[in-house]
Design a protein around this motif. Sequence first.
Motif, PDB file in Angstrom:
ATOM      1  N   GLY A   1     -90.743 -18.595  -8.499  1.00  0.00           N
ATOM      2  CA  GLY A   1     -92.150 -18.803  -8.851  1.00  0.00           C
ATOM      3  C   GLY A   1     -92.424 -20.170  -9.443  1.00  0.00           C
ATOM      4  O   GLY A   1     -93.524 -20.704  -9.320  1.00  0.00           O
TER       5      GLY A   1
ATOM      6  N   ALA B   1     -93.193 -22.353  -6.576  1.00  0.00           N
ATOM      7  CA  ALA B   1     -94.227 -21.896  -5.632  1.00  0.00           C
ATOM      8  C   ALA B   1     -95.334 -22.950  -5.479  1.00  0.00           C
ATOM      9  O   ALA B   1     -95.770 -23.260  -4.365  1.00  0.00           O
TER      10      ALA B   1
ATOM     11  N   ARG C   1     -90.242 -12.544  -2.714  1.00  0.00           N
ATOM     12  CA  ARG C   1     -90.812 -11.192  -2.653  1.00  0.00           C
ATOM     13  C   ARG C   1     -92.332 -11.164  -2.763  1.00  0.00           C
ATOM     14  O   ARG C   1     -92.896 -10.097  -2.861  1.00  0.00           O
ATOM     15  N   ASP C   2     -92.944 -12.359  -2.772  1.00  0.00           N
ATOM     16  CA  ASP C   2     -94.418 -12.352  -2.702  1.00  0.00           C
ATOM     17  C   ASP C   2     -94.814 -12.176  -1.240  1.00  0.00           C
ATOM     18  O   ASP C   2     -93.957 -12.227  -0.347  1.00  0.00           O
TER      19      ASP C   2
ATOM     20  N   TRP D   1     -88.124 -13.114   2.264  1.00  0.00           N
ATOM     21  CA  TRP D   1     -87.491 -11.875   2.720  1.00  0.00           C
ATOM     22  C   TRP D   1     -88.417 -11.060   3.612  1.00  0.00           C
ATOM     23  O   TRP D   1     -88.037  -9.993   4.076  1.00  0.00           O
TER      24      TRP D   1
ATOM     25  N   GLN E   1     -82.329 -19.697 -10.895  1.00  0.00           N
ATOM     26  CA  GLN E   1     -81.889 -18.914  -9.729  1.00  0.00           C
ATOM     27  C   GLN E   1     -82.228 -19.694  -8.452  1.00  0.00           C
ATOM     28  O   GLN E   1     -81.824 -19.296  -7.361  1.00  0.00           O
ATOM     29  N   ASN E   2     -82.978 -20.767  -8.626  1.00  0.00           N
ATOM     30  CA  ASN E   2     -83.445 -21.527  -7.465  1.00  0.00           C
ATOM     31  C   ASN E   2     -82.351 -22.441  -6.942  1.00  0.00           C
ATOM     32  O   ASN E   2     -81.516 -22.933  -7.703  1.00  0.00           O
TER      33      ASN E   2
ATOM     34  N   HIS F   1     -77.333 -19.538  -8.371  1.00  0.00           N
ATOM     35  CA  HIS F   1     -77.215 -19.097  -6.973  1.00  0.00           C
ATOM     36  C   HIS F   1     -76.898 -20.246  -6.023  1.00  0.00           C
ATOM     37  O   HIS F   1     -77.097 -20.119  -4.820  1.00  0.00           O
TER      38      HIS F   1
ATOM     39  N   PHE G   1     -75.565 -12.582  -1.522  1.00  0.00           N
ATOM     40  CA  PHE G   1     -75.544 -11.233  -2.083  1.00  0.00           C
ATOM     41  C   PHE G   1     -74.140 -10.653  -1.924  1.00  0.00           C
ATOM     42  O   PHE G   1     -73.520 -10.782  -0.869  1.00  0.00           O
TER      43      PHE G   1
ATOM     44  N   GLY H   1     -91.340 -17.403 -13.604  1.00  0.00           N
ATOM     45  CA  GLY H   1     -91.348 -17.358 -12.143  1.00  0.00           C
ATOM     46  C   GLY H   1     -90.250 -16.544 -11.516  1.00  0.00           C
ATOM     47  O   GLY H   1     -89.730 -16.897 -10.458  1.00  0.00           O
TER      48      GLY H   1
ATOM     49  N   SER I   1     -88.991 -12.349 -10.606  1.00  0.00           N
ATOM     50  CA  SER I   1     -89.329 -10.919 -10.608  1.00  0.00           C
ATOM     51  C   SER I   1     -88.313 -10.126 -11.427  1.00  0.00           C
ATOM     52  O   SER I   1     -88.467  -8.922 -11.622  1.00  0.00           O
TER      53      SER I   1
ATOM     54  N   ASP J   1     -95.658 -15.654 -15.930  1.00  0.00           N
ATOM     55  CA  ASP J   1     -95.748 -15.232 -14.532  1.00  0.00           C
ATOM     56  C   ASP J   1     -97.193 -14.773 -14.294  1.00  0.00           C
ATOM     57  O   ASP J   1     -97.740 -14.059 -15.130  1.00  0.00           O
ATOM     58  N   PRO J   2     -97.802 -15.136 -13.158  1.00  0.00           N
ATOM     59  CA  PRO J   2     -99.171 -14.645 -12.901  1.00  0.00           C
ATOM     60  C   PRO J   2     -99.201 -13.147 -12.645  1.00  0.00           C
ATOM     61  O   PRO J   2    -100.223 -12.491 -12.807  1.00  0.00           O
TER      62      PRO J   2
ATOM     63  N   ALA K   1     -96.928 -21.089 -13.420  1.00  0.00           N
ATOM     64  CA  ALA K   1     -95.999 -21.999 -14.099  1.00  0.00           C
ATOM     65  C   ALA K   1     -96.685 -23.316 -14.459  1.00  0.00           C
ATOM     66  O   ALA K   1     -96.484 -23.851 -15.558  1.00  0.00           O
TER      67      ALA K   1
HETATM   68  N1  APR Z   1     -95.993 -19.495 -11.173  1.00  0.00           N
HETATM   69  C1  APR Z   1     -95.111 -18.652 -11.793  1.00  0.00           C
HETATM   70  N2  APR Z   1     -94.598 -17.546 -11.213  1.00  0.00           N
HETATM   71  C2  APR Z   1     -95.006 -17.273  -9.952  1.00  0.00           C
HETATM   72  C3  APR Z   1     -95.906 -18.095  -9.235  1.00  0.00           C
HETATM   73  C4  APR Z   1     -96.403 -19.247  -9.907  1.00  0.00           C
HETATM   74  N3  APR Z   1     -97.266 -20.085  -9.317  1.00  0.00           N
HETATM   75  N4  APR Z   1     -96.104 -17.544  -8.011  1.00  0.00           N
HETATM   76  C5  APR Z   1     -95.344 -16.426  -7.960  1.00  0.00           C
HETATM   77  N5  APR Z   1     -94.689 -16.260  -9.124  1.00  0.00           N
HETATM   78  C6  APR Z   1     -93.776 -15.185  -9.532  1.00  0.00           C
HETATM   79  C7  APR Z   1     -93.983 -13.858  -8.833  1.00  0.00           C
HETATM   80  O1  APR Z   1     -95.007 -13.123  -9.477  1.00  0.00           O
HETATM   81  C8  APR Z   1     -92.609 -13.229  -9.002  1.00  0.00           C
HETATM   82  O2  APR Z   1     -92.500 -12.566 -10.235  1.00  0.00           O
HETATM   83  O3  APR Z   1     -92.475 -15.594  -9.161  1.00  0.00           O
HETATM   84  C9  APR Z   1     -91.674 -14.431  -8.986  1.00  0.00           C
HETATM   85  C10 APR Z   1     -90.930 -14.585  -7.671  1.00  0.00           C
HETATM   86  O4  APR Z   1     -90.055 -13.485  -7.554  1.00  0.00           O
HETATM   87  P1  APR Z   1     -88.985 -13.485  -6.359  1.00  0.00           P
HETATM   88  O5  APR Z   1     -89.676 -13.886  -5.100  1.00  0.00           O
HETATM   89  O6  APR Z   1     -88.269 -12.170  -6.432  1.00  0.00           O
HETATM   90  O7  APR Z   1     -87.981 -14.676  -6.724  1.00  0.00           O
HETATM   91  P2  APR Z   1     -86.794 -14.649  -7.761  1.00  0.00           P
HETATM   92  O8  APR Z   1     -87.098 -13.734  -8.913  1.00  0.00           O
HETATM   93  O9  APR Z   1     -86.458 -16.046  -8.063  1.00  0.00           O
HETATM   94  O10 APR Z   1     -85.599 -13.995  -6.895  1.00  0.00           O
HETATM   95  C11 APR Z   1     -84.341 -13.927  -7.504  1.00  0.00           C
HETATM   96  O11 APR Z   1     -83.397 -13.084  -5.472  1.00  0.00           O
HETATM   97  O12 APR Z   1     -83.436 -13.207  -3.226  1.00  0.00           O
HETATM   98  C12 APR Z   1     -82.713 -13.563  -4.316  1.00  0.00           C
HETATM   99  O13 APR Z   1     -81.241 -15.350  -4.549  1.00  0.00           O
HETATM  100  C13 APR Z   1     -82.582 -15.050  -4.421  1.00  0.00           C
HETATM  101  O14 APR Z   1     -82.656 -16.399  -6.413  1.00  0.00           O
HETATM  102  C14 APR Z   1     -83.323 -15.378  -5.700  1.00  0.00           C
HETATM  103  C15 APR Z   1     -83.278 -14.073  -6.476  1.00  0.00           C
END
Ligand code: APR
Length: 231
Positions: free
Chosen positions: A11, A14, A22-23, A28, A86-87, A104, A146, A170, A172, A195-196, A214
């Motif tokens: 996030g 983003a 997962r948004d 995915w 995690q990015n 990661h 994974f 940012g 989940s 987180d929004p 963010a």
């Molecule tokens: N600002 C802040 N947070 C945001 C924004 C934003 N503009 N837009 C989306 N988000 C939030 C979403 O609400 C969500 O909670 O970012 C989060 C993204 O979650 P995921 O897509 O699950 O990403 P992440 O939590 O980093 O995934 C963890 O999973 O797939 C694996 O290895 C991969 O590192 C990744 C790990």
Amino acid sequence: MKKIVVLSGAGVSAESGIATFRDANGLWEGHRVEDVASPEGWQRNPRLVLDFYNERRKTGQHAQPNAGHLALAGLEKHFDVTVVTQNVDNLHEKAGSSRVIHLHGELFQSRSTADPTLIYDLDGWELNLGDRCEKGSQLRPNIVWFGEMVPMMEVAVEAATGADVFVVVGTSLLVYPAAGLIDYVPRPVPKYVIDPRLPDVAPRPNLHLIEAKASVGLPRLAEELIEQYAR
Ligand code: APR
């Protein structure tokens, strides 16, 4: 100097144009994790895996840090900051953060399949079949897939246990062991979650939930932390 430890997820990037996982329209949605981000997928079809990461490098190579990344980098003027991310993008580094722990892996690096200590920076965005390490083995993305160990988790836990302030932004909080990092933060330490769409985080003392993107939440929190601890 007070120690600030940050756990960031997709996030935070983003608003720099990098898709989350997962948004809606997340990474995915278009791919099965087991096909493109697992050792089994690599064994089954390395070309598919290489294409998945080549596409992410190609679209992400010109991404720029946003106000969220920059706010975290700016905190280094007043605090001892460790960013645990995690990015796999390099936007925290591009913003100027000097201590970034990639749980990661790193998108713009490759790694030997014969010797995991052989890690190479990629110039450009392509990694293909036939690209080999100095020992002659096929190179793979330097990503923690994974089912694989998270070698940097120990270092991240050590940082979290020593934090004076802990910030989650940012993510989940669905993927372990990264999502468990907050559990290592001592009870009296203030914990902020930005987180929004706030993730499901177990209630605990000194937890502050900030429903914001963010690029808005991090600069605002940075100001608050400087006011509170560094003036
Ligand atoms: N600002 C802040 N947070 C945001 C924004 C934003 N503009 N837009 C989306 N988000 C939030 C979403 O609400 C969500 O909670 O970012 C989060 C993204 O979650 P995921 O897509 O699950 O990403 P992440 O939590 O980093 O995934 C963890 O999973 O797939 C694996 O290895 C991969 O590192 C990744 C790990």
